[in-house]
Every structure is written in structure tokens, then in C-alpha cells.
Design a protein around this motif. Structure first.
Motif, short mmCIF file in Angstrom:
data_model
loop_
_atom_site.label_atom_id
_atom_site.label_comp_id
_atom_site.label_asym_id
_atom_site.label_seq_id
_atom_site.Cartn_x
_atom_site.Cartn_y
_atom_site.Cartn_z
N UNK A 39 0.76 -0.94 -0.11
CA UNK A 39 0.04 0.07 -0.08
C UNK A 39 0.77 1.22 0.01
N UNK A 40 1.88 1.29 0.54
CA UNK A 40 2.68 2.53 0.71
C UNK A 40 3.35 3.25 -0.35
N UNK A 41 3.52 2.23 -1.44
CA UNK A 41 3.98 3.02 -2.65
C UNK A 41 3.05 4.14 -3.30
N UNK A 42 1.72 3.71 -3.24
CA UNK A 42 0.70 4.59 -3.71
C UNK A 42 0.03 5.61 -2.74
N UNK A 43 -0.18 5.07 -1.25
CA UNK A 43 -0.67 5.80 -0.27
C UNK A 43 0.43 6.62 0.62
N UNK A 44 1.48 6.06 0.23
CA UNK A 44 2.66 6.96 1.11
C UNK A 44 2.90 6.25 2.50
N UNK A 45 3.93 6.83 2.85
CA UNK A 45 4.48 6.40 4.40
C UNK A 45 3.46 6.96 5.50
N UNK A 47 0.14 8.04 4.75
CA UNK A 47 -1.14 7.63 4.61
C UNK A 47 -1.59 8.91 3.71
N UNK A 48 -0.91 10.03 3.30
CA UNK A 48 -1.43 11.28 2.85
C UNK A 48 -1.80 11.00 1.16
N UNK A 49 -1.36 9.80 0.74
CA UNK A 49 -1.72 9.82 -0.85
C UNK A 49 -0.80 10.56 -1.67
N UNK A 50 -1.46 10.55 -2.96
CA UNK A 50 -0.67 11.64 -3.77
C UNK A 50 -1.69 12.32 -4.67
N UNK A 51 -1.66 13.75 -4.56
CA UNK A 51 -2.77 14.52 -5.12
C UNK A 51 -3.21 13.99 -6.57
N UNK A 52 -4.40 14.09 -6.80
CA UNK A 52 -5.25 13.78 -8.05
C UNK A 52 -4.89 12.30 -8.46
N UNK A 53 -4.01 11.46 -7.89
CA UNK A 53 -3.90 10.16 -8.20
C UNK A 53 -4.29 9.05 -7.25
N UNK A 54 -3.41 9.17 -5.96
CA UNK A 54 -4.08 8.07 -5.20
C UNK A 54 -4.34 8.80 -3.58
N UNK A 55 -5.80 8.46 -3.36
CA UNK A 55 -6.44 9.23 -2.16
C UNK A 55 -5.73 8.91 -0.80
N UNK A 56 -5.91 9.96 -0.17
CA UNK A 56 -5.37 9.94 1.46
C UNK A 56 -5.95 8.79 2.26
N UNK A 57 -5.61 8.30 3.13
CA UNK A 57 -6.09 7.35 4.29
C UNK A 57 -6.35 8.01 5.33
N UNK A 58 -6.19 9.33 5.45
CA UNK A 58 -6.47 9.99 6.78
C UNK A 58 -7.61 10.38 6.89
N UNK A 59 -8.44 10.14 8.03
CA UNK A 59 -9.66 10.64 8.48
C UNK A 59 -10.80 10.84 7.28
N UNK A 60 -10.84 9.94 6.51
CA UNK A 60 -11.85 9.76 5.41
C UNK A 60 -12.75 9.12 5.73
N UNK A 61 -13.98 9.11 5.05
CA UNK A 61 -15.18 8.24 5.38
C UNK A 61 -14.80 7.05 4.49
N UNK A 62 -14.15 6.84 3.50
CA UNK A 62 -13.95 5.52 3.02
C UNK A 62 -13.13 4.65 3.82
N UNK A 63 -12.10 5.20 4.87
CA UNK A 63 -11.27 4.45 5.88
C UNK A 63 -12.30 4.21 7.15
N UNK A 64 -12.84 5.49 7.47
CA UNK A 64 -13.33 5.41 8.97
C UNK A 64 -14.70 4.65 8.66
N UNK A 65 -15.39 4.74 7.71
CA UNK A 65 -16.71 4.34 7.51
C UNK A 65 -17.08 2.97 7.41
N UNK A 66 -18.08 2.49 6.34
CA UNK A 66 -18.41 1.18 6.02
C UNK A 66 -17.18 0.23 5.92
N UNK A 67 -16.83 -0.84 6.83
CA UNK A 67 -15.92 -1.71 6.69
C UNK A 67 -16.24 -2.69 5.47
N UNK A 68 -17.39 -2.86 4.97
CA UNK A 68 -17.59 -3.74 4.07
C UNK A 68 -17.19 -3.07 2.75
#
Length: 138
Positions: A39-45, A47-68
Motif C-alpha cells: 500500500x505504501x507506494x501509492x498511499x505513502x508512508x 497515509x497522505x496519498x498522492x494529489x489527483x492520483x491516490x487518495x489519502x487514508x487520513x480521516x476519510x469516510x472511505x477508511x473510517x466508514x463502512x467496513x464492507x
């Protein structure tokens, strides 16, 4: 030779340091290993991601929300652009369905509890259920 008073202070202090170092070891070290490997190559060490390419994993509904939904992204990948915090991310994420249920649970638990995130753990049983659910969808 150390005097008794100094020894009586140093011994408990050393024991306390050992206890602290044992408890500060990450509970989810396998999740961190899987994250670094896949995961780190795209989402970075961080978790901030890469602008316009790979989303951040920090405090987002995608991460914190629905597990399924999050498990589904790991199992199926993601090819559609997604918007997070007003920014659109367009890079394709490949499926990681080759990972074991345990590895997926560990890495998602790691992500949901790292980078300032505070969300509940993902279990291998939840991953297995979602994997089974995915195979029965027509």
C-alpha cells in the motif's frame, strides 16, 4: 559498587522501561508489514496519498466508514474516480484479493488505527464474509 539506595531506584526503573518497551510494540505489526509491502507506494508512508492520483487514508469516510465497502475496495480494486474532501483521485487501484483474509484484516485494521484514524478493527471473519458475498453477486 552501587549503594543499596541507588539499586533500589534503578531496578524498578529498569523494569518499568522494559514493560513500557513491550507495550509500545505495535499490536498489529503484520498490518504494518502488509501496508509497507502493498500500500505504501501509492498511499505513502504517512497515509497522505498522492494529489489527483491516490487518495489519502487520513480521516476519510472511505477508511473510517463502512467496513464492507473498504474490504470490497481491497478485494476488487477500484477503477472509477473518487472524490475525497473535494479532490478527485483517478488512479486505478488493483485488486488485492490474493491476500489472505488475515492479511486484509490486519492491513485494514492498521490503516483504520494509524495516521490519526481511530476506527474499530477489521476481523478476518468480516473479510471472509465480504469475499463470499462478492463471489455470490451476479
Amino acid at each position: 559498587m552501587l549503594n543499596k539506595r541507588l539499586v533500589s531506584i534503578l531496578v524498578p526503573l529498569c523494569l518499568l522501561m522494559v514493560l513500557i518497551s513491550c507495550t509500545s510494540t505495535p499490536d498489529n505489526s503484520n498490518g504494518a508489514v502488509v501496508y509497507r509491502q502493498y500500500c505504501m507506494q501509492c498511499h505513502q508512508a504517512d497515509g497522505a496519498g498522492v494529489a489527483n492520483l491516490n487518495p489519502p487514508l487520513i480521516q476519510t469516510e472511505w477508511v473510517l466508514g463502512d467496513k464492507s465497502r473498504l474490504i470490497g475496495v481491497v478485494l476488487n480494486g477500484l477503477s472509477d474516480p473518487i472524490e475525497i474532501n473535494g479532490e478527485t483521485f483517478r488512479n486505478v487501484m488493483a485488486s488485492h484479493a490474493f491476500l489472505s483474509d488475515q492479511d486484509i484484516a490486519d492491513v485494514l485494521t492498521y490503516v483504520r488505527s494509524s495516521f490519526g484514524n481511530e476506527a474499530s478493527a477489521v476481523t478476518p471473519e468480516e473479510v471472509m464474509a465480504e469475499r463470499l458475498n462478492q463471489t455470490h453477486v451476479d
